[in-house]
Design a protein around this motif. Structure first.
Motif, PDB file in Angstrom:
ATOM      1  N   SER A 188       0.712  -1.222   0.168  1.00 46.02           N
ATOM      2  CA  SER A 188       0.013  -0.166  -0.029  1.00 46.02           C
ATOM      3  C   SER A 188       1.008   1.223   0.031  1.00 46.02           C
ATOM      4  O   SER A 188       1.986   1.347   0.782  1.00 46.02           O
ATOM      5  CB  SER A 188      -0.912  -0.054   1.245  1.00 46.02           C
ATOM      6  N   ILE A 189       0.416   2.289  -0.867  1.00 48.07           N
ATOM      7  CA  ILE A 189       1.024   3.422  -0.904  1.00 48.07           C
ATOM      8  C   ILE A 189      -0.182   4.579  -0.215  1.00 48.07           C
ATOM      9  O   ILE A 189      -1.016   4.685  -0.960  1.00 48.07           O
ATOM     10  CB  ILE A 189       1.508   4.085  -1.974  1.00 48.07           C
ATOM     11  N   VAL A 190       0.156   5.341   0.542  1.00 43.90           N
ATOM     12  CA  VAL A 190      -0.705   6.236   1.133  1.00 43.90           C
ATOM     13  C   VAL A 190      -0.083   7.657   1.245  1.00 43.90           C
ATOM     14  O   VAL A 190       0.975   7.633   1.904  1.00 43.90           O
ATOM     15  CB  VAL A 190      -1.332   5.877   2.373  1.00 43.90           C
ATOM     16  N   VAL A 191      -0.601   8.656   0.763  1.00 42.08           N
ATOM     17  CA  VAL A 191      -0.045   9.904   0.749  1.00 42.08           C
ATOM     18  C   VAL A 191      -0.993  10.650   1.860  1.00 42.08           C
ATOM     19  O   VAL A 191      -2.471  10.614   1.887  1.00 42.08           O
ATOM     20  CB  VAL A 191      -0.157  10.878  -0.573  1.00 42.08           C
ATOM     21  N   ALA A 192      -0.457  11.032   3.150  1.00 42.14           N
ATOM     22  CA  ALA A 192      -1.208  11.660   4.294  1.00 42.14           C
ATOM     23  C   ALA A 192      -0.991  13.309   4.084  1.00 42.14           C
ATOM     24  O   ALA A 192       0.237  13.926   4.060  1.00 42.14           O
ATOM     25  CB  ALA A 192      -0.706  11.147   5.412  1.00 42.14           C
ATOM     26  N   PRO A 199      -2.335  21.210  10.521  1.00 40.98           N
ATOM     27  CA  PRO A 199      -2.360  21.611  12.014  1.00 40.98           C
ATOM     28  C   PRO A 199      -3.496  22.652  12.494  1.00 40.98           C
ATOM     29  O   PRO A 199      -3.665  22.752  13.741  1.00 40.98           O
ATOM     30  CB  PRO A 199      -0.854  22.078  12.140  1.00 40.98           C
ATOM     31  N   THR A 200      -4.085  23.372  11.602  1.00 38.11           N
ATOM     32  CA  THR A 200      -4.919  24.249  12.233  1.00 38.11           C
ATOM     33  C   THR A 200      -6.135  23.639  12.504  1.00 38.11           C
ATOM     34  O   THR A 200      -6.818  24.358  13.570  1.00 38.11           O
ATOM     35  CB  THR A 200      -5.464  25.421  10.797  1.00 38.11           C
ATOM     36  N   ASP A 201      -6.482  22.548  12.033  1.00 38.20           N
ATOM     37  CA  ASP A 201      -7.756  21.943  12.535  1.00 38.20           C
ATOM     38  C   ASP A 201      -7.443  20.519  13.078  1.00 38.20           C
ATOM     39  O   ASP A 201      -8.332  19.746  13.129  1.00 38.20           O
ATOM     40  CB  ASP A 201      -8.945  22.136  11.670  1.00 38.20           C
ATOM     41  N   ALA A 202      -6.316  20.204  13.202  1.00 40.58           N
ATOM     42  CA  ALA A 202      -5.877  18.887  13.465  1.00 40.58           C
ATOM     43  C   ALA A 202      -6.486  17.680  12.916  1.00 40.58           C
ATOM     44  O   ALA A 202      -6.748  16.554  13.381  1.00 40.58           O
ATOM     45  CB  ALA A 202      -6.215  18.721  15.154  1.00 40.58           C
ATOM     46  N   SER A 203      -6.638  18.137  11.493  1.00 37.66           N
ATOM     47  CA  SER A 203      -7.158  17.020  10.642  1.00 37.66           C
ATOM     48  C   SER A 203      -6.186  16.177   9.736  1.00 37.66           C
ATOM     49  O   SER A 203      -5.103  16.657   9.338  1.00 37.66           O
ATOM     50  CB  SER A 203      -8.396  17.595   9.557  1.00 37.66           C
ATOM     51  N   VAL A 204      -6.570  15.026   9.378  1.00 36.71           N
ATOM     52  CA  VAL A 204      -5.666  14.105   8.531  1.00 36.71           C
ATOM     53  C   VAL A 204      -6.531  13.616   7.471  1.00 36.71           C
ATOM     54  O   VAL A 204      -7.698  13.146   7.426  1.00 36.71           O
ATOM     55  CB  VAL A 204      -5.172  12.892   9.392  1.00 36.71           C
ATOM     56  N   GLU A 205      -6.014  13.859   6.076  1.00 39.81           N
ATOM     57  CA  GLU A 205      -6.670  13.353   4.894  1.00 39.81           C
ATOM     58  C   GLU A 205      -5.769  12.591   4.186  1.00 39.81           C
ATOM     59  O   GLU A 205      -4.364  12.315   4.199  1.00 39.81           O
ATOM     60  CB  GLU A 205      -6.963  14.445   3.922  1.00 39.81           C
ATOM     61  N   LEU A 206      -6.200  11.312   3.934  1.00 38.09           N
ATOM     62  CA  LEU A 206      -5.523  10.121   3.394  1.00 38.09           C
ATOM     63  C   LEU A 206      -5.718  10.075   2.006  1.00 38.09           C
ATOM     64  O   LEU A 206      -7.042   9.618   1.266  1.00 38.09           O
ATOM     65  CB  LEU A 206      -5.445   8.845   3.999  1.00 38.09           C
ATOM     66  N   LEU A 207      -4.804   9.620   0.908  1.00 39.25           N
ATOM     67  CA  LEU A 207      -5.121   9.264  -0.296  1.00 39.25           C
ATOM     68  C   LEU A 207      -4.324   8.077  -0.808  1.00 39.25           C
ATOM     69  O   LEU A 207      -2.858   8.005  -0.375  1.00 39.25           O
ATOM     70  CB  LEU A 207      -4.653  10.470  -1.384  1.00 39.25           C
ATOM     71  N   SER A 208      -4.739   6.930  -1.097  1.00 39.89           N
ATOM     72  CA  SER A 208      -4.457   5.542  -1.505  1.00 39.89           C
ATOM     73  C   SER A 208      -4.014   5.590  -2.918  1.00 39.89           C
ATOM     74  O   SER A 208      -4.775   6.015  -3.745  1.00 39.89           O
ATOM     75  CB  SER A 208      -5.389   4.575  -0.961  1.00 39.89           C
ATOM     76  N   LEU A 214       6.039  10.423  -6.518  1.00 41.77           N
ATOM     77  CA  LEU A 214       4.856  10.556  -6.120  1.00 41.77           C
ATOM     78  C   LEU A 214       4.568  12.320  -6.442  1.00 41.77           C
ATOM     79  O   LEU A 214       3.595  12.603  -6.680  1.00 41.77           O
ATOM     80  CB  LEU A 214       4.689  10.238  -4.751  1.00 41.77           C
ATOM     81  N   GLN A 215       5.820  13.135  -6.274  1.00 39.28           N
ATOM     82  CA  GLN A 215       5.738  14.557  -6.459  1.00 39.28           C
ATOM     83  C   GLN A 215       5.525  14.639  -7.896  1.00 39.28           C
ATOM     84  O   GLN A 215       4.669  15.511  -7.981  1.00 39.28           O
ATOM     85  CB  GLN A 215       6.970  14.997  -5.663  1.00 39.28           C
ATOM     86  N   GLY A 216       5.919  13.949  -8.920  1.00 36.17           N
ATOM     87  CA  GLY A 216       5.909  14.319 -10.126  1.00 36.17           C
ATOM     88  C   GLY A 216       4.602  14.095 -10.512  1.00 36.17           C
ATOM     89  O   GLY A 216       3.824  14.571 -11.362  1.00 36.17           O
ATOM     90  N   ALA A 217       4.128  12.837 -10.077  1.00 35.49           N
ATOM     91  CA  ALA A 217       2.922  12.393 -10.579  1.00 35.49           C
ATOM     92  C   ALA A 217       1.425  13.047 -10.189  1.00 35.49           C
ATOM     93  O   ALA A 217       0.511  13.277 -10.727  1.00 35.49           O
ATOM     94  CB  ALA A 217       2.760  10.715 -10.211  1.00 35.49           C
ATOM     95  N   LEU A 218       1.789  13.431  -8.777  1.00 34.34           N
ATOM     96  CA  LEU A 218       0.710  14.289  -8.120  1.00 34.34           C
ATOM     97  C   LEU A 218       0.744  15.637  -8.191  1.00 34.34           C
ATOM     98  O   LEU A 218      -0.189  16.339  -7.931  1.00 34.34           O
ATOM     99  CB  LEU A 218       0.383  13.695  -6.610  1.00 34.34           C
TER     100      LEU A 218
END
Length: 195
Positions: free
Chosen positions: A14-18, A22-31, A65-69
């Motif tokens: 699995s490869i996940v980008v998180a 910090p402003t709202d202490a949220s985490v978003e994940l992209l598989s 990942l940086q190049g693709a996304l």
């Protein structure tokens, strides 16, 4: 996972980008599906599976990942299979509901009945790695056509259940928390500069 590297290099399950805000202490994940075709970093536009970038090392994966996304990646964390298994064991298993019997002969997953089943470490790993899932219709076994995308969904479902169990631990549950810290220390590789 573990210390043995297969011939030809490593493979990512699995490869996940998180994205941590910090402003709202949220985490978003992209598989990111491991079989996604991308322009691999350092190959002058040669298309290959993103898993091949991981095979070349962490920096190659980050650069790809940086190049693709088109987004910056600031830090890298890697969890091996042993850590995934030990997380479930440290929690005393992770309860999950199955609406039908399921199995995957490749990963070793076998849930013989519908209902709530507490997955131990071995079963949790088999569930998370399953990409050849079949399920019972009551009269025959049917193949789940979702492959890697289904596996990504199963991993996310499992992690939500595992994190719910972690969150349910009280602050006074020192024993389980100590075991969880041990699992993290022994099975998580963190890039330099990440506190």
């Amino acid at each position: 996972g573990g210390s043995d590297v297969p011939p030809g290099g490593g493979r990512a399950d699995s490869i996940v980008v998180a994205r941590l805000d910090p402003t709202d202490a949220s985490v978003e994940l992209l598989s990111v599906p491991r079989d996604l075709w991308v322009d691999a970093a350092g190959t002058k536009g040669k298309k290959q599976r993103i898993n091949s970038a991981y095979n070349q090392g962490a920096q190659s994966l980050v650069d790809t990942l940086q190049g693709a996304l088109g987004i910056p990646i600031h830090h890298y964390v890697e969890v091996d299979f042993t850590g995934f298994k030990e997380l479930a064991e440290a929690l005393g298993g992770v309860p999950m509901y199955f609406d039908r019997p399921v199995r995957d002969r490749n990963s070793g997953l076998s849930v013989a009945r519908k209902g709530c089943v507490t997955l131990n470490g071995v079963q949790a790993l088999a569930f998370a790695r399953s990409r050849h899932l079949t399920y019972s219709t009551g009269t025959r076994w049917t193949t789940d056509p979702t492959g890697d995308l289904g596996r990504i969904t199963r991993q996310q479902v499992f992690m939500r259940h595992a994190m719910q169990k972690v969150a349910s631990l009280g602050l006074d549950d020192v024993g389980p928390r100590r075991v969880l810290v041990g699992v993290a220390v022994n099975n998580v590789k963190i890039a330099d500069g990440l506190s």
